[in-house]
Write a protein that holds these residues in place. Structure first.
Motif, PDB file in Angstrom:
ATOM      1  N   VAL A 133       0.825  -1.209   0.000  1.00  0.00           N
ATOM      2  CA  VAL A 133       0.000   0.000   0.000  1.00  0.00           C
ATOM      3  C   VAL A 133       0.861   1.261   0.000  1.00  0.00           C
ATOM      4  N   THR A 137       1.744   3.452  -3.415  1.00  0.00           N
ATOM      5  CA  THR A 137       1.183   4.811  -3.360  1.00  0.00           C
ATOM      6  C   THR A 137       2.250   5.856  -3.668  1.00  0.00           C
ATOM      7  N   VAL A 168       4.181   6.119   3.857  1.00  0.00           N
ATOM      8  CA  VAL A 168       4.290   6.599   2.486  1.00  0.00           C
ATOM      9  C   VAL A 168       5.455   7.561   2.348  1.00  0.00           C
ATOM     10  N   CYS A 228       1.575  13.904   2.700  1.00  0.00           N
ATOM     11  CA  CYS A 228       1.216  12.748   3.526  1.00  0.00           C
ATOM     12  C   CYS A 228       0.728  13.143   4.913  1.00  0.00           C
ATOM     13  N   MET A 250      -2.234  12.517  -0.412  1.00  0.00           N
ATOM     14  CA  MET A 250      -2.196  11.071  -0.219  1.00  0.00           C
ATOM     15  C   MET A 250      -3.381  10.534   0.580  1.00  0.00           C
ATOM     16  N   TRP A 275      -5.136  11.613  -4.590  1.00  0.00           N
ATOM     17  CA  TRP A 275      -4.539  10.398  -5.140  1.00  0.00           C
ATOM     18  C   TRP A 275      -5.204   9.156  -4.566  1.00  0.00           C
ATOM     19  N   LEU A 277      -4.978   4.877  -4.671  1.00  0.00           N
ATOM     20  CA  LEU A 277      -4.102   3.753  -5.008  1.00  0.00           C
ATOM     21  C   LEU A 277      -4.742   2.834  -6.047  1.00  0.00           C
TER      22      LEU A 277
END
Length: 330
Positions: A133, A137, A168, A228, A250, A275, A277
């Motif tokens: 994940v 990402t 991330v 993030c 994110m 965004w 995934l």
């Protein structure tokens, strides 16, 4: 004939946090067409996992209760379903369970062939369990949304990564440097040296006035932001952006999606991009190969056995993990 049982962790309703996680015995699942059954060696938690429990994706996820959480998984192939051609029993793999059915916090898990990658057996499963994940990402945001060429052949860009010591974020810093970007990063004071060790050119303590304003110490304007951290108002980003910059969010919320639409009208050249995934085996295999080559590291904050899953769950919700929180299986 009665099915064999496995140890798993599940919750039976929305809410409750770590206290709602129950240690149970459930039947071992069987792989359907294009699916693989793996014996688990390691799993990783992402904020999405406990956000699902908090009802943030209701009524989509989870599809039903009881629900075994966690999507990031690494283990050994035990059985393959019809149509599987890339993997066989005994292969070491990393992949994602379906967010609809879940399944990561269990001794066995089922994953789709299309979101699974081979991993080298000589490197521990924990080194790969954090990739699916968070790693994909970061990779997709940099390469697809921002246009960074990770072989370093593209135009050099100035990138800001917020919350750069997290899951991330710590992958995004490393990947951006592979793409020859100048990276400014934000994090807490205790993680400044750590983020520098990932390759960041400039690191800002987000608790300082400069950090709160997201200003580059060298005065550079950002061509892109991998965002993030928690929400910042557009008024904080905008003065620090170059003419055609993108802020890639994110963790998009309904509010940020609305902001994205409004910014398209008011700042057509400067974009706020939510965004989402899109996992696939190609991107995952690319990340696995980078780890094998020593070009990408998974930084492990802490490890927990399945019997202590609630402790790892609480640590993730606290929001101050450095790198990834990993669950290991004996």
């Amino acid at each position: 004939m009665e099915k064999r049982l496995m140890h798993a962790v599940q919750y039976n309703a929305y809410g409750g946090g770590p206290n709602a996680l129950k240690q149970v015995e459930v039947p071992i699942p069987s792989p359907n067409k294009d699916e693989i059954l793996i014996k688990m060696e390691a799993a990783s938690i992402n904020p999405l996992d406990w956000k699902i429990q908090k009802r943030i994706l209701w009524p989509i996820l989870p599809a039903k209760f009881p629900y075994i959480p966690c999507m990031d998984v690494a283990g050994e192939v035990i059985e393959v379903g019809k149509g599987v051609t890339k993997f066989k029993a005994g292969d070491k793999v990393v992949g994602l369970t379906s967010p609809f059915s879940g399944g990561g916090l269990a001794e066995f898990a089922v994953i789709k062939e299309s979101v699974t990658a081979l991993r080298p057996p000589e490197i521990s499963a924990s080194e790969f369990a954090g990739l699916p994940v968070a790693g994909i990402t970061a990779l997709q945001a940099l390469s697809q949304s921002i246009g960074i060429k990770l072989d370093g052949s593209g135009e050099r860009k100035n990138i800001l990564v917020t919350a750069a010591s997290g899951g991330v974020g710590h992958y995004a810093v490393q990947l951006a440097k592979l793409g020859n970007a100048h990276v400014t990063a934000t994090c807490g004071a205790r993680n400044i040296e750590f983020v520098k060790s990932l390759g960041a050119d400039e690191v800002i303590d987000y608790r300082t006035p400069e950090g709160a304003a997201l200003k580059s110490p060298s005065g550079k304007k950002y061509d892109a932001v991998i965002h993030c951290a928690n929400e910042f108002p557009w008024s904080v980003f905008e003065p620090n952006l170059s003419m055609n910059a993108k802020v890639v969010d994110m963790s998009p919320t309904f509010g940020s999606v609305i902001s994205f639409a409004l910014k398209k009208l008011t700042f057509p050249k400067k974009q706020l991009v939510p965004w989402f995934l899109l996992p696939n085996c190609r991107d995952l295999q690319y990340l696995v190969d980078l780890v094998k080559q020593g070009k990408l590291r998974t930084i492990i904050d802490s490890k927990y056995p399945l019997t202590k899953a609630a402790d790892g769950w609480a640590k993730s919700i606290d929001g101050h993990a450095t790198g990834k929180i990993i669950f290991e299986f004996e």
